[in-house]
Design a protein around this motif. Sequence first.
Motif, PDB file in Angstrom:
ATOM      1  N   VAL A  16       3.193 -10.655 -40.506  1.00  0.00           N
ATOM      2  CA  VAL A  16       2.411 -10.905 -39.141  1.00  0.00           C
ATOM      3  C   VAL A  16       2.454 -12.721 -39.127  1.00  0.00           C
ATOM      4  O   VAL A  16       1.853 -13.223 -40.084  1.00  0.00           O
ATOM      5  CB  VAL A  16       1.181 -10.411 -39.127  1.00  0.00           C
ATOM      6  CG1 VAL A  16       0.371 -10.944 -37.976  1.00  0.00           C
ATOM      7  CG2 VAL A  16       1.011  -8.983 -39.000  1.00  0.00           C
ATOM      8  N   ALA A  17       2.965 -13.182 -37.988  1.00  0.00           N
ATOM      9  CA  ALA A  17       2.964 -14.547 -37.794  1.00  0.00           C
ATOM     10  C   ALA A  17       2.133 -15.098 -37.127  1.00  0.00           C
ATOM     11  O   ALA A  17       2.076 -14.305 -35.688  1.00  0.00           O
ATOM     12  CB  ALA A  17       4.292 -15.185 -37.583  1.00  0.00           C
ATOM     13  N   VAL A  18       1.002 -15.826 -37.166  1.00  0.00           N
ATOM     14  CA  VAL A  18       0.128 -16.395 -36.321  1.00  0.00           C
ATOM     15  C   VAL A  18       0.387 -17.557 -35.914  1.00  0.00           C
ATOM     16  O   VAL A  18       0.362 -18.646 -36.768  1.00  0.00           O
ATOM     17  CB  VAL A  18      -1.490 -16.342 -36.775  1.00  0.00           C
ATOM     18  CG1 VAL A  18      -2.580 -16.505 -35.780  1.00  0.00           C
ATOM     19  CG2 VAL A  18      -1.572 -14.777 -37.634  1.00  0.00           C
ATOM     20  N   GLY A  37      -5.347  -8.715 -43.340  1.00  0.00           N
ATOM     21  CA  GLY A  37      -5.271  -9.148 -44.659  1.00  0.00           C
ATOM     22  C   GLY A  37      -5.998  -7.905 -45.407  1.00  0.00           C
ATOM     23  O   GLY A  37      -5.768  -8.049 -46.742  1.00  0.00           O
ATOM     24  N   ARG A  38      -6.514  -7.104 -44.746  1.00  0.00           N
ATOM     25  CA  ARG A  38      -7.374  -5.951 -45.883  1.00  0.00           C
ATOM     26  C   ARG A  38      -6.548  -4.848 -46.086  1.00  0.00           C
ATOM     27  O   ARG A  38      -6.687  -4.302 -47.313  1.00  0.00           O
ATOM     28  CB  ARG A  38      -8.515  -5.620 -44.840  1.00  0.00           C
ATOM     29  CG  ARG A  38      -9.855  -6.682 -44.835  1.00  0.00           C
ATOM     30  CD  ARG A  38     -10.366  -6.887 -46.236  1.00  0.00           C
ATOM     31  NE  ARG A  38     -11.562  -7.512 -46.488  1.00  0.00           N
ATOM     32  CZ  ARG A  38     -12.150  -7.614 -47.463  1.00  0.00           C
ATOM     33  NH1 ARG A  38     -11.842  -7.079 -48.384  1.00  0.00           N
ATOM     34  NH2 ARG A  38     -13.248  -8.631 -47.323  1.00  0.00           N
ATOM     35  N   PRO A  39      -6.000  -4.204 -45.179  1.00  0.00           N
ATOM     36  CA  PRO A  39      -5.224  -3.030 -45.541  1.00  0.00           C
ATOM     37  C   PRO A  39      -4.404  -2.957 -46.668  1.00  0.00           C
ATOM     38  O   PRO A  39      -3.392  -3.882 -46.961  1.00  0.00           O
ATOM     39  CB  PRO A  39      -4.556  -2.557 -44.168  1.00  0.00           C
ATOM     40  CG  PRO A  39      -5.008  -3.326 -43.083  1.00  0.00           C
ATOM     41  CD  PRO A  39      -5.564  -4.619 -43.856  1.00  0.00           C
ATOM     42  N   GLU A  49       1.745  -8.885 -44.644  1.00  0.00           N
ATOM     43  CA  GLU A  49       1.620 -10.312 -45.030  1.00  0.00           C
ATOM     44  C   GLU A  49       1.306 -11.356 -43.821  1.00  0.00           C
ATOM     45  O   GLU A  49       2.001 -11.069 -42.937  1.00  0.00           O
ATOM     46  CB  GLU A  49       2.964 -10.617 -45.823  1.00  0.00           C
ATOM     47  CG  GLU A  49       2.893 -12.276 -46.001  1.00  0.00           C
ATOM     48  CD  GLU A  49       4.524 -12.634 -46.352  1.00  0.00           C
ATOM     49  OE1 GLU A  49       4.605 -13.755 -46.797  1.00  0.00           O
ATOM     50  OE2 GLU A  49       5.384 -11.887 -46.252  1.00  0.00           O
ATOM     51  N   VAL A  50       0.265 -12.109 -43.941  1.00  0.00           N
ATOM     52  CA  VAL A  50      -0.084 -12.845 -42.840  1.00  0.00           C
ATOM     53  C   VAL A  50       0.194 -14.337 -43.116  1.00  0.00           C
ATOM     54  O   VAL A  50      -0.246 -14.834 -44.207  1.00  0.00           O
ATOM     55  CB  VAL A  50      -1.627 -12.578 -42.447  1.00  0.00           C
ATOM     56  CG1 VAL A  50      -1.845 -13.449 -41.176  1.00  0.00           C
ATOM     57  CG2 VAL A  50      -1.913 -11.071 -42.220  1.00  0.00           C
ATOM     58  N   VAL A  51       1.111 -14.813 -42.315  1.00  0.00           N
ATOM     59  CA  VAL A  51       1.138 -16.311 -42.396  1.00  0.00           C
ATOM     60  C   VAL A  51       0.759 -17.037 -41.133  1.00  0.00           C
ATOM     61  O   VAL A  51       0.879 -16.501 -39.913  1.00  0.00           O
ATOM     62  CB  VAL A  51       2.597 -16.764 -42.856  1.00  0.00           C
ATOM     63  CG1 VAL A  51       3.058 -16.043 -44.033  1.00  0.00           C
ATOM     64  CG2 VAL A  51       3.626 -16.021 -41.787  1.00  0.00           C
ATOM     65  N   THR A  52       0.226 -18.248 -41.177  1.00  0.00           N
ATOM     66  CA  THR A  52       0.166 -19.159 -40.179  1.00  0.00           C
ATOM     67  C   THR A  52       1.140 -20.163 -40.038  1.00  0.00           C
ATOM     68  O   THR A  52       1.497 -20.721 -40.896  1.00  0.00           O
ATOM     69  CB  THR A  52      -1.117 -19.707 -40.254  1.00  0.00           C
ATOM     70  OG1 THR A  52      -2.261 -18.838 -40.638  1.00  0.00           O
ATOM     71  CG2 THR A  52      -1.718 -20.656 -38.994  1.00  0.00           C
TER      72      THR A  52
END
Length: 335
Positions: A16-18, A37-39, A49-52
């Motif tokens: 996931v790109a924010v 970010g939790r699951p 995977e979350v990236v800004t």
Amino acid sequence: MTTVVDGGGGFRPHRVAVLALDGLLPFELGIPHRIFGRPRDAQRRRLYEVVTCSVRPPGPVETDADFAIDVRHGPEALATADTVIVPASYELGPVYEEGVLTEELAAAFALIRPGTRLASICTGAYVLAAAGVLDGRPATTHWADADRFQRMFPRVRVDPEVLFIDDGDVLTSAGVAAGIDLCLHMVRADHGTAVANEVARRTVVPPHRDGGQAQYIERPVPDPQQATTTAARAWALGRLHEPIQLRDMAAQVSLSVRTFTRRFREETGVSPGQWLTQQRVERARHLLESTDLSVDQVARQAGFGTAQSMRQHLQAALGVTPTAYRRTFRAGSTV
């Protein structure tokens, strides 16, 4: 369920790109990180995977507060994303004023792969609309900005009333906390209600507010001098498996049916009938995921009476049959 494998057939988390734009609201930027970010799966591997990232090389991005944030990824992160989320910003410039992307934004959006899931929170919808991805589609944004948004982008079918809209590969939400509902909805769509509900529990928010629920609830804090419908809702949740009449719900709080119906909508944003259907769909989803009950048994325990009735309601709400839903989400994920 969203399953991502690498080139060698191994597991990799959904990326996931924010997109952080100048003038962003820190609260809304943090929503995707908190929810996605939790699951984790049964092996405790992160499902996302979350990236800004920014439209510029790594560096500071201004917020609407008295601080900036240090963004460590440039627009190249969009090229490897499975989902791109655009939170709200108060400094969209030509995007907000003229409905066109800046050169930086246009170049960044050109990096997004076809088929990538796109989502916006609040006025982030302006960016998606200016990029042309909302043309001919239903979309929403903050209710206070909906009229202007519709005038700016007449080809978008704007619904100013709802919390969020899922149009398949493009999703939009109303303002602020509706972004939480949208992100939980995506987790629920990817990995089922059990995973989404646990994320909601850890985040201390309601596990589910239907996307069609009204953005603006007239009486979010009940008048202490008036009876509320809270007790009636609790009463109904304890007997979803039984036939529930509107007059019986009204009787729980000693109100006439007419007054109860009006107050119920003021407090929840939906009618009693819509609310009951939402709760029964959620109960059915939970039972299909977590038990070996037959479809007929699930239908009775969820209050639909018959498998055919439950099938119709799940098809309308989720686009799948009970059997297909169970097959998709019985694989065990956790958080």
